[in-house]
Design a protein around this motif. Structure first.
Motif, PDB file in Angstrom:
ATOM      1  N   TRP A 102      25.913  -5.815 -61.129  1.00 61.90           N
ATOM      2  CA  TRP A 102      25.074  -6.598 -60.506  1.00 61.90           C
ATOM      3  C   TRP A 102      24.632  -7.590 -61.426  1.00 61.90           C
ATOM      4  CZ3 TRP A 102      23.114  -7.919 -55.933  1.00 61.90           C
ATOM      5  CH2 TRP A 102      22.045  -8.647 -55.779  1.00 61.90           C
ATOM      6  N   ILE A 103      24.508  -7.263 -62.480  1.00 65.52           N
ATOM      7  CA  ILE A 103      24.079  -8.048 -63.812  1.00 65.52           C
ATOM      8  C   ILE A 103      25.228  -8.870 -64.247  1.00 65.52           C
ATOM      9  CG2 ILE A 103      23.555  -8.205 -66.342  1.00 65.52           C
ATOM     10  CD1 ILE A 103      22.443  -5.384 -66.124  1.00 65.52           C
TER      11      ILE A 103
ATOM     12  N   ALA B 146      28.263 -14.630 -55.110  1.00 67.74           N
ATOM     13  CA  ALA B 146      28.431 -13.820 -56.347  1.00 67.74           C
ATOM     14  C   ALA B 146      27.991 -12.137 -56.042  1.00 67.74           C
ATOM     15  CB  ALA B 146      27.937 -14.027 -57.655  1.00 67.74           C
ATOM     16  N   GLN B 147      26.698 -12.316 -55.516  1.00 67.54           N
ATOM     17  CA  GLN B 147      25.832 -10.981 -55.266  1.00 67.54           C
ATOM     18  C   GLN B 147      26.487 -10.428 -53.963  1.00 67.54           C
ATOM     19  OE1 GLN B 147      21.839 -12.585 -55.345  1.00 67.54           O
ATOM     20  NE2 GLN B 147      21.723 -12.195 -57.665  1.00 67.54           N
ATOM     21  N   TRP B 148      26.911 -11.068 -53.003  1.00 62.45           N
ATOM     22  CA  TRP B 148      27.446 -10.730 -51.971  1.00 62.45           C
ATOM     23  C   TRP B 148      28.629  -9.908 -52.362  1.00 62.45           C
ATOM     24  CZ3 TRP B 148      32.488 -12.769 -50.125  1.00 62.45           C
ATOM     25  CH2 TRP B 148      33.012 -12.109 -49.047  1.00 62.45           C
ATOM     26  N   LEU B 149      29.566 -10.161 -53.191  1.00 55.07           N
ATOM     27  CA  LEU B 149      30.626  -9.558 -53.763  1.00 55.07           C
ATOM     28  C   LEU B 149      30.342  -8.306 -54.161  1.00 55.07           C
ATOM     29  CD1 LEU B 149      32.738 -12.295 -55.341  1.00 55.07           C
ATOM     30  CD2 LEU B 149      33.316 -11.093 -53.194  1.00 55.07           C
TER      31      LEU B 149
ATOM     32  N   ARG C  25      29.805  -6.033 -51.028  1.00 54.70           N
ATOM     33  CA  ARG C  25      31.017  -5.985 -50.129  1.00 54.70           C
ATOM     34  C   ARG C  25      31.773  -4.641 -50.943  1.00 54.70           C
ATOM     35  NH1 ARG C  25      36.029  -7.958 -50.331  1.00 54.70           N
ATOM     36  NH2 ARG C  25      36.923  -8.205 -48.241  1.00 54.70           N
ATOM     37  N   ALA C  26      31.727  -4.591 -52.292  1.00 55.91           N
ATOM     38  CA  ALA C  26      32.511  -3.878 -52.821  1.00 55.91           C
ATOM     39  C   ALA C  26      32.149  -2.311 -52.849  1.00 55.91           C
ATOM     40  CB  ALA C  26      32.601  -3.915 -54.421  1.00 55.91           C
ATOM     41  N   ARG C  27      30.696  -2.036 -52.382  1.00 52.34           N
ATOM     42  CA  ARG C  27      30.238  -0.808 -51.998  1.00 52.34           C
ATOM     43  C   ARG C  27      30.156  -0.633 -50.846  1.00 52.34           C
ATOM     44  NH1 ARG C  27      29.930  -3.126 -56.447  1.00 52.34           N
ATOM     45  NH2 ARG C  27      29.461  -1.972 -58.471  1.00 52.34           N
ATOM     46  N   HIS C  28      30.867  -1.564 -49.939  1.00 51.48           N
ATOM     47  CA  HIS C  28      30.864  -1.179 -48.316  1.00 51.48           C
ATOM     48  C   HIS C  28      29.616  -1.318 -47.536  1.00 51.48           C
ATOM     49  CE1 HIS C  28      35.269   0.156 -49.415  1.00 51.48           C
ATOM     50  NE2 HIS C  28      34.633   0.822 -50.593  1.00 51.48           N
ATOM     51  N   VAL C  29      28.853  -2.027 -47.947  1.00 53.23           N
ATOM     52  CA  VAL C  29      27.533  -2.347 -47.427  1.00 53.23           C
ATOM     53  C   VAL C  29      27.817  -3.277 -46.006  1.00 53.23           C
ATOM     54  CG1 VAL C  29      25.355  -3.440 -47.328  1.00 53.23           C
ATOM     55  CG2 VAL C  29      26.319  -2.302 -49.363  1.00 53.23           C
ATOM     56  N   HIS C  30      27.532  -2.550 -45.067  1.00 53.92           N
ATOM     57  CA  HIS C  30      27.695  -3.094 -43.357  1.00 53.92           C
ATOM     58  C   HIS C  30      26.955  -4.562 -43.342  1.00 53.92           C
ATOM     59  CE1 HIS C  30      28.977  -3.690 -39.409  1.00 53.92           C
ATOM     60  NE2 HIS C  30      27.829  -3.369 -38.896  1.00 53.92           N
TER      61      HIS C  30
ATOM     62  N   ALA D  63      25.394 -11.000 -44.773  1.00 53.79           N
ATOM     63  CA  ALA D  63      24.164 -11.634 -44.676  1.00 53.79           C
ATOM     64  C   ALA D  63      23.233 -12.098 -45.733  1.00 53.79           C
ATOM     65  CB  ALA D  63      23.232 -10.833 -43.703  1.00 53.79           C
ATOM     66  N   TRP D  64      23.747 -11.406 -47.068  1.00 50.29           N
ATOM     67  CA  TRP D  64      22.929 -12.083 -48.179  1.00 50.29           C
ATOM     68  C   TRP D  64      23.021 -13.113 -48.534  1.00 50.29           C
ATOM     69  CZ3 TRP D  64      19.425  -8.891 -50.803  1.00 50.29           C
ATOM     70  CH2 TRP D  64      19.173  -9.118 -52.019  1.00 50.29           C
ATOM     71  N   ILE D  65      24.096 -13.979 -48.242  1.00 47.65           N
ATOM     72  CA  ILE D  65      24.437 -15.256 -48.779  1.00 47.65           C
ATOM     73  C   ILE D  65      23.467 -16.321 -48.111  1.00 47.65           C
ATOM     74  CG2 ILE D  65      25.978 -17.208 -48.778  1.00 47.65           C
ATOM     75  CD1 ILE D  65      28.311 -15.121 -48.728  1.00 47.65           C
TER      76      ILE D  65
END
Length: 235
Positions: A92-93, A151-154, A157-162, A166-168
């Motif tokens: 995340w950082i 960038a944060q959505w990726l 997404r890599a952690r399979h959050v459904h 929507a974060w964008i």
């Protein structure tokens, strides 16, 4: 037939207000804004102290370094909350710092070019919409919101959050909301005073920082709680 009613927005807010994670996230966002406000000007101060000419390339480099510092500050403060709920949360950082850095590069290049073209009254009838300082702030907020949000959505997404996409739009809207916090215009007004009210100026700056952090924390915290709940259900 089983029917699972989705909680209303008010129910989500009520739940969030009683959540320690939500409180920690809001506090982390406030701390991020406070530290970023203190550290972001450091590159410019250092360069100005050197006996070198401030060329456009150096100005762009200073802006890039300041943006990366802001990203690192936000990423680190928020990491303290995320590390408990997501694996390899240190990414995340990285994602946040890269997002702010990329947004700075695009802002210095693409965004300035677009605004310089659209603000030309000899070409476009809508030039006044893009020639004001407010329009520049709005464009910058949209740019940072979109790039940092992706960038944060990726990360999610890599952690399979459904429905993590929507974060964008949430980040974009959050950046726009924070851009409406009246610190830019009002702080300029305060600086133009004769210096007789320095305490009021500092008080306003601190209030702007706290309000920005609260707005960021509240608007993103609700969605973050949904993401965390998903991960807990998967476990």
């Amino acid at each position: 037939m089983r029917y699972d009613a989705q909680p209303s927005l008010w129910q989500k807010i009520s739940k969030a207000l009683g959540s320690r994670v939500f409180h920690s996230w809001v506090f982390a966002c406030i701390a991020s804004y406070f530290l970023a406000y203190q550290l972001a000007p450091v590159p410019a101060i250092v360069v100005q102290s050197l006996p070198v000419e401030m060329t456009p390339a150096r100005l762009a480099g200073v802006s890039l370094l300041s943006a990366v510092i802001i990203g690192l500050v936000f990423g680190l403060c928020q990491w303290f909350v995320l590390r408990i709920h997501f694996r390899k949360a240190y990414w995340w950082i990285v994602a946040t710092a890269l997002g702010y850095g990329m947004a700075s590069l695009l802002g210095e290049g693409l965004l300035k070019f677009v605004f310089s073209v659209l603000s030309d009254p000899s070409v476009w009838g809508i030039a006044p919409l893009f020639s004001s300082e407010s329009a520049a702030y709005t464009g910058q907020a949209l740019m940072y919101g979109a790039v940092v949000g992706i960038a944060q959505w990726l990360f999610f997404r890599a952690r399979h959050v459904h429905k993590s996409a929507a974060w964008i739009p949430v980040i974009v809207l959050t950046m726009l909301l924070i851009q409406r916090v009246p610190s830019p215009n009002f702080s300029v007004f305060m600086q133009q005073l004769d210096g007789s009210l320095p305490g009021l100026y500092m008080l306003f700056q601190m209030a702007s920082i706290v309000v920005s952090g609260i707005v960021f924390g509240l608007s993103t915290g609700l969605l973050l709680l949904d993401f965390i709940s998903q991960k807990e259900e998967q476990v």
